[in-house]
Write a protein that holds these residues in place. Structure first.
Motif, PDB file in Angstrom:
ATOM      1  N   PRO A 122      64.612  86.347  72.033  1.00  0.00           N
ATOM      2  CA  PRO A 122      63.240  86.872  72.064  1.00  0.00           C
ATOM      3  C   PRO A 122      62.667  86.968  70.650  1.00  0.00           C
ATOM      4  O   PRO A 122      63.398  87.240  69.690  1.00  0.00           O
ATOM      5  CB  PRO A 122      63.409  88.262  72.704  1.00  0.00           C
ATOM      6  CG  PRO A 122      64.719  88.212  73.410  1.00  0.00           C
ATOM      7  CD  PRO A 122      65.581  87.275  72.624  1.00  0.00           C
ATOM      8  N   ALA A 123      61.347  86.758  70.536  1.00  0.00           N
ATOM      9  CA  ALA A 123      60.711  86.747  69.212  1.00  0.00           C
ATOM     10  C   ALA A 123      59.407  87.533  69.242  1.00  0.00           C
ATOM     11  O   ALA A 123      58.715  87.600  70.254  1.00  0.00           O
ATOM     12  CB  ALA A 123      60.458  85.317  68.746  1.00  0.00           C
ATOM     13  N   ILE A 124      59.070  88.131  68.109  1.00  0.00           N
ATOM     14  CA  ILE A 124      57.807  88.829  67.889  1.00  0.00           C
ATOM     15  C   ILE A 124      57.171  88.235  66.643  1.00  0.00           C
ATOM     16  O   ILE A 124      57.850  88.031  65.626  1.00  0.00           O
ATOM     17  CB  ILE A 124      58.018  90.341  67.698  1.00  0.00           C
ATOM     18  CG1 ILE A 124      58.469  90.996  69.010  1.00  0.00           C
ATOM     19  CG2 ILE A 124      56.753  91.017  67.190  1.00  0.00           C
ATOM     20  CD1 ILE A 124      58.767  92.487  68.876  1.00  0.00           C
ATOM     21  N   VAL A 125      55.882  87.925  66.708  1.00  0.00           N
ATOM     22  CA  VAL A 125      55.150  87.435  65.533  1.00  0.00           C
ATOM     23  C   VAL A 125      54.760  88.637  64.682  1.00  0.00           C
ATOM     24  O   VAL A 125      54.095  89.560  65.171  1.00  0.00           O
ATOM     25  CB  VAL A 125      53.910  86.629  65.950  1.00  0.00           C
ATOM     26  CG1 VAL A 125      53.098  86.228  64.727  1.00  0.00           C
ATOM     27  CG2 VAL A 125      54.325  85.390  66.731  1.00  0.00           C
ATOM     28  N   LEU A 126      55.178  88.639  63.441  1.00  0.00           N
ATOM     29  CA  LEU A 126      55.018  89.810  62.581  1.00  0.00           C
ATOM     30  C   LEU A 126      53.548  90.177  62.369  1.00  0.00           C
ATOM     31  O   LEU A 126      53.203  91.364  62.293  1.00  0.00           O
ATOM     32  CB  LEU A 126      55.694  89.559  61.234  1.00  0.00           C
ATOM     33  CG  LEU A 126      55.884  90.785  60.341  1.00  0.00           C
ATOM     34  CD1 LEU A 126      56.811  91.790  60.997  1.00  0.00           C
ATOM     35  CD2 LEU A 126      56.429  90.378  58.985  1.00  0.00           C
ATOM     36  N   GLU A 127      52.676  89.174  62.269  1.00  0.00           N
ATOM     37  CA  GLU A 127      51.255  89.468  62.049  1.00  0.00           C
ATOM     38  C   GLU A 127      50.636  90.232  63.224  1.00  0.00           C
ATOM     39  O   GLU A 127      49.565  90.824  63.082  1.00  0.00           O
ATOM     40  CB  GLU A 127      50.483  88.166  61.821  1.00  0.00           C
ATOM     41  CG  GLU A 127      50.745  87.505  60.467  1.00  0.00           C
ATOM     42  CD  GLU A 127      51.970  86.606  60.475  1.00  0.00           C
ATOM     43  OE1 GLU A 127      52.166  85.880  59.493  1.00  0.00           O
ATOM     44  OE2 GLU A 127      52.724  86.627  61.466  1.00  0.00           O
ATOM     45  N   GLU A 128      51.308  90.195  64.381  1.00  0.00           N
ATOM     46  CA  GLU A 128      50.805  90.914  65.554  1.00  0.00           C
ATOM     47  C   GLU A 128      51.348  92.337  65.651  1.00  0.00           C
ATOM     48  O   GLU A 128      51.051  93.054  66.612  1.00  0.00           O
ATOM     49  CB  GLU A 128      51.165  90.135  66.824  1.00  0.00           C
ATOM     50  CG  GLU A 128      50.519  88.752  66.886  1.00  0.00           C
ATOM     51  CD  GLU A 128      51.000  87.928  68.076  1.00  0.00           C
ATOM     52  OE1 GLU A 128      51.832  88.455  68.861  1.00  0.00           O
ATOM     53  OE2 GLU A 128      50.553  86.772  68.206  1.00  0.00           O
ATOM     54  N   LEU A 129      52.127  92.753  64.656  1.00  0.00           N
ATOM     55  CA  LEU A 129      52.733  94.084  64.700  1.00  0.00           C
ATOM     56  C   LEU A 129      51.701  95.207  64.801  1.00  0.00           C
ATOM     57  O   LEU A 129      51.918  96.173  65.541  1.00  0.00           O
ATOM     58  CB  LEU A 129      53.636  94.285  63.487  1.00  0.00           C
ATOM     59  CG  LEU A 129      54.460  95.572  63.452  1.00  0.00           C
ATOM     60  CD1 LEU A 129      55.835  95.317  62.858  1.00  0.00           C
ATOM     61  CD2 LEU A 129      53.764  96.662  62.659  1.00  0.00           C
ATOM     62  N   PRO A 130      50.554  95.165  64.068  1.00  0.00           N
ATOM     63  CA  PRO A 130      49.575  96.250  64.217  1.00  0.00           C
ATOM     64  C   PRO A 130      49.094  96.429  65.651  1.00  0.00           C
ATOM     65  O   PRO A 130      48.939  97.566  66.125  1.00  0.00           O
ATOM     66  CB  PRO A 130      48.431  95.815  63.283  1.00  0.00           C
ATOM     67  CG  PRO A 130      49.091  94.957  62.258  1.00  0.00           C
ATOM     68  CD  PRO A 130      50.154  94.219  63.001  1.00  0.00           C
ATOM     69  N   GLN A 131      48.855  95.313  66.365  1.00  0.00           N
ATOM     70  CA  GLN A 131      48.409  95.414  67.751  1.00  0.00           C
ATOM     71  C   GLN A 131      49.523  95.969  68.643  1.00  0.00           C
ATOM     72  O   GLN A 131      49.280  96.795  69.527  1.00  0.00           O
ATOM     73  CB  GLN A 131      47.957  94.053  68.267  1.00  0.00           C
ATOM     74  CG  GLN A 131      46.696  93.487  67.619  1.00  0.00           C
ATOM     75  CD  GLN A 131      46.941  92.914  66.239  1.00  0.00           C
ATOM     76  OE1 GLN A 131      48.048  92.502  65.915  1.00  0.00           O
ATOM     77  NE2 GLN A 131      45.903  92.896  65.413  1.00  0.00           N
ATOM     78  N   ILE A 132      50.763  95.520  68.385  1.00  0.00           N
ATOM     79  CA  ILE A 132      51.903  96.012  69.169  1.00  0.00           C
ATOM     80  C   ILE A 132      52.084  97.511  68.950  1.00  0.00           C
ATOM     81  O   ILE A 132      52.279  98.286  69.892  1.00  0.00           O
ATOM     82  CB  ILE A 132      53.184  95.246  68.794  1.00  0.00           C
ATOM     83  CG1 ILE A 132      53.071  93.775  69.214  1.00  0.00           C
ATOM     84  CG2 ILE A 132      54.418  95.888  69.412  1.00  0.00           C
ATOM     85  CD1 ILE A 132      54.198  92.902  68.698  1.00  0.00           C
TER      86      ILE A 132
END
Length: 849
Positions: A122-132
């Protein structure tokens, strides 16, 4: 009471609240995160890990450039109890995949431009961390109960074996570095208030433990700000130091050397070389204040708040330390390894030991073995090595860790670095030769850009071989080595040398030369193996693959950039930036544009940097009183003139309702009065804060008219320059070279809440039709990350032609509606949108208005 884990330390972030913790460059903009925002994002990310079932002790691979999101993700893992596996951005996919498998990673957190490793991971895009994090803001989450001996991260530092080996660091290891420094800082906090906030420009990767220490753990003790850049080009570093009012630069020695070269080039270009040399000689042994005053122009160049270089990751050459110290800057060195959680010793900022790597940190024991090897013992020493999912011992007998480094210690306890034990060359006579001594002698020779000395086998014995990176026209390598040998003892002298073919040595993320790879190449050259046929080059393979997305690992020097590699103009922009970052050079955009083959690019990298035409960016035009004068002149003169002579009919202003700005405005270019029509069409909230890009070559000609021109006309030109800059807030945008600096300035304007107007055609229309948009507008729009407002001016060209033909009087009022200005709906683009597609989309949008 001692902290039990980094969760206790994390309270420092909440304590500083609204103070700026991190400023990082993204595109052409600077994003600024407060301590409170970092803390909130970290808590949200910890809640996300909890929701994903990531348990305490499980591993999370963190693969990205330095950014505020990186720091938030790290502390989010800390709060959850997950173990971070930091990966340097330049690591190969194969190495990252092997690390993920070895560590048993349960999650990949990656930046948008980093590939996924495995479909099953599984992966998370770091630039999307604020929204997460925002989505998990209200989630109930209880931080993990952790102790000092619990692991916090595994730092993998070697990828040469089938099983990568990582250093396991605990909460106690990191706190053992923080707490002594906190005690040393405490007495000086009252003086810090005078200079608050301290700002640290950190050029070390966060995957490096020293980079982490100086970015995430020391600044919160001071309420300081950490600044990350996305480039290592010396000229950009120097600009950032002044623009961001940096207090100290945290870097590896090679970048500090590059800044020295950049400064010397600027002195040479200004014709002050002889004066500088006299001042430099006269400053030796002078008091700090006298040195500072003597070199006040250089201090003004960097900004008066800048006073220190903090060097880590490798030994700083004595000549570089002496250079900056002589100019009146503090040069602070430390020593440590990943296994010692960064610092073992450090120089006191106000009690520097010349040439020393400092005294041992409080609470840490340091001694020298009989062979001179540095041994360390203390809580800072890592828990163990992780290899093949097993923990191996780090410390040896008695808890002492053998660093593998050789050192000396004086009577005051100052430690001096003498080199790596495994790099010592044992000569046939049994004498030990330290490569660092030989390298220092070589670096003193003119024409040597960089060098390493390696041991090569000869008749069963070892021999020192110089490997040289030379400047263009440096002269004979034999003569350079001979001059260096004159300062060495007989047993130290180098009898063999190799000139490195590529523009730079292969390097680690902290810019250390990769000695095993260099040794292999040197052995092949000095042995029977021939060099690769056809001038094969690997210098640009990895960079080209990253820029174009095409595999290009081995390239012929004769490969054509357009025909064989199919490089577009935008690819060239990306490649040039990547080369400047990789080799820490400043390239001429004009020469870069003329290069046709890979070989020509390699030659360009070896050339001494040329000084480009200096375009002036006038920041005073955005300050009081000019902002007020500009408004007064606009409403008193420009606005009535536009209304009387063009009487533009404005359409589409409703498209800007609810848009607060800043925005990027793009419009077709018709006549020299276009700016007046655009200003009249925009609502006041945009009109009053608008900066306009103007042809840089024309502005330069106004500011620097030919010397043969009549003195009065020269004065008129300069007055025109001042008036157009002050009254219309224009800034230069070149057609030929230097546009990257203009784009960066546009980003700075946007950071200060100014709207930016650009005419993407680059020149006024010749037939009234819309011309092709230049590709740079797509790059600017993608990296400014602003809403783009398309505008179109109709009827103005026909009006101008009628007046030129005498069909209409210059002063005759224009019928209302003859000139129309149409405002389109703002367009936003995805962060990963292709700049070429953005250019086409904007051209269509303006054409369709």
């Amino acid at each position: 009471m001692a902290r039990q884990s980094l969760i206790d330390f994390f309270e420092e972030y909440a304590r500083h609240g609204e103070e700026v913790a991190i400023a990082h460059r993204r595109g052409y903009r600077m994003e600024r995160w407060t301590y409170g925002r970092v803390a909130e994002a970290a808590r949200g990310f910890a809640a996300e890990l909890d929701a994903r079932g990531i348990a305490a002790g499980e591993r999370v691979l963190l693969w990205s450039d330095n950014s505020a999101e990186w720091v938030a993700a790290f502390f989010g893992c800390v709060l959850r109890g997950a173990v971070v596996v930091p990966m340097d951005k330049i690591a190969t996919v194969d190495f990252a995949r092997r690390v993920a498998q070895s560590a048993g990673a349960k999650l990949l957190v990656r930046s948008r431009d980093v590939p996924e490793l495995d479909a099953e991971l599984p992966a998370i895009v770091l630039e999307e961390l604020p929204q997460i994090a925002a989505q998990r803001k209200d989630a109930e989450f209880v931080p993990a109960a952790l102790r000092r001996d619990d692991p916090v991260e595994i730092v993998f530092t070697s990828g040469t074996t089938a099983e990568p080996r990582g250093v396991v660091l605990t909460h106690g290891n990191i706190l053992a570095n923080i707490e002594p420094l906190e005690a040393l800082i405490q007495p000086y906090l009252r003086y810090e208030r005078i200079f608050h906030p301290l700002r640290f420009l950190n050029l070390l990767p966060l995957s490096h433990v020293f980079g982490q220490l100086m970015a995430m753990f020391i600044p919160p003790l001071l309420g300081g700000t950490v600044i990350f850049l996305d480039t290592l080009a010396p000229v950009e570093i120097a600009r950032a130091i002044r623009r961001e009012r940096v207090t100290a630069l945290i870097s590896v020695p090679r970048l500090i050397e590059s800044l020295e070269g950049q400064l010397e080039r600027e002195v040479e270009a200004a014709g002050r070389t002889e004066r500088f040399r006299r001042d430099f000689a006269a400053a030796e042994g002078r008091h700090f204040v006298k040195r500072l005053w003597r070199f006040r122009k250089i201090h003004r160049r960097f900004g008066w708040k800048f006073w220190a270089f903090i060097s880590g990751g490798a030994a700083l050459p004595a000549s570089v330390e002496a250079f900056w110290s002589r100019l009146g800057f503090a040069v602070i060195q430390g020593y440590g390894l990943t296994e010692t959680t960064s610092l073992v010793s450090v120089n006191h900022p106000f009690k520097l030991g010349k040439g020393s790597i400092g005294k041992a940190m409080p609470g840490m024991e340091v001694r020298l073995s009989n062979e001179g090897e540095i041994l360390v013992r203390g809580e800072n020493v890592a828990k163990g090595y992780w290899q093949g999912r097993e923990l191996q011992q780090v410390s040896g007998e008695g808890g002492w860790f053998n660093t593998g480094d050789l050192g000396e210690m004086d009577s005051q306890g100052n430690l001096y670095f003498k080199g790596r034990r495994k790099n010592v060359i044992v000569m046939p006579a049994g004498m030990n030769v330290y490569p660092e001594d030989l390298e220092a002698a070589l670096r003193r020779q003119q024409g040597v850009r960089d060098c390493v000395v390696v041991g090569v086998e000869r008749d069963g014995n070892a021999e020192a071989c110089a490997v040289l990176l030379l400047e263009k026209d440096a002269g004979s390598a034999a003569e350079i080595v001979e001059r260096a040998n004159q300062s060495l003892a007989e047993y130290q002298k180098m009898r063999r040398w190799v000139v490195w073919d590529e523009p730079d040595f292969p390097r680690t993320p902290t810019q250390k030369p990769l000695l095993p790879r260099i040794r292999e190449t040197v052995a092949a050259k000095l042995g029977t193996q021939a060099a690769p046929a056809g001038g094969e080059s690997t210098a640009f393979g990895e960079l080209l693959a990253r820029v174009t997305g095409r595999a290009a690992l081995h390239l012929s020097a004769n490969a054509d950039l357009e025909r064989d590699l199919q490089l577009s103009s935008l690819d060239r922009v990306e490649l040039m930036s990547a080369l400047e970052e990789r080799y820490q050079v400043d390239l001429s955009e004009a020469k870069f544009a003329e290069a046709r083959t890979v070989g020509e690019l390699e030659n360009l990298l070896r050339e001494p940097p040329s000084r480009p035409r200096a375009h002036e960016f006038r920041r005073w035009a955005q300050r009081w009183p000019f902002t007020w004068i500009r408004l007064a002149v606009y409403y008193a003169l420009t606005w009535p003139f536009t209304k009387m002579m063009a009487r533009p009919q404005i359409r589409g202003r409703e498209n800007l309702r609810g848009v607060s700005g800043p925005v990027l405005v793009v419009a077709n270019h018709v006549t020299y009065v276009d700016i007046g029509c655009v200003l009249a069409a925009l609502p006041p909230r945009f009109r009053h804060r608008l900066a306009t890009a103007m042809e840089a070559e024309r502005l330069y000609g106004m500011l620097h008219p030919p010397k043969e021109m009549n003195w009065f006309l020269r004065l008129v030109d300069k007055m025109d320059y001042f008036l157009v800059t002050a009254l219309f807030n224009v800034f230069p945008l070149p057609k030929q070279s230097g546009f990257r600096e203009s784009f960066s300035f546009a980003g700075e304007l946007a950071d200060r809440e100014w709207n930016v107007l650009v005419f993407p055609e680059g020149e006024r229309t010749k037939d009234g039709k819309l011309g092709r948009f230049r590709g740079g507008i797509g790059l600017l729009a993608s990296r400014l990350r602003l809403p783009v407002v398309p505008m179109r001016i109709d009827g103005l060209w026909e009006l101008a032609q009628a007046r030129l033909a005498g069909k209409s009087s210059r002063w005759m009022p224009v019928p209302r509606g003859a000139v129309k200005v149409t405002i389109g709906a703002p367009i936003s683009f995805a962060a990963d949108a292709d700049p070429a597609e953005i250019t086409q989309r904007l051209e269509r949008s303006v054409a369709e208005l």
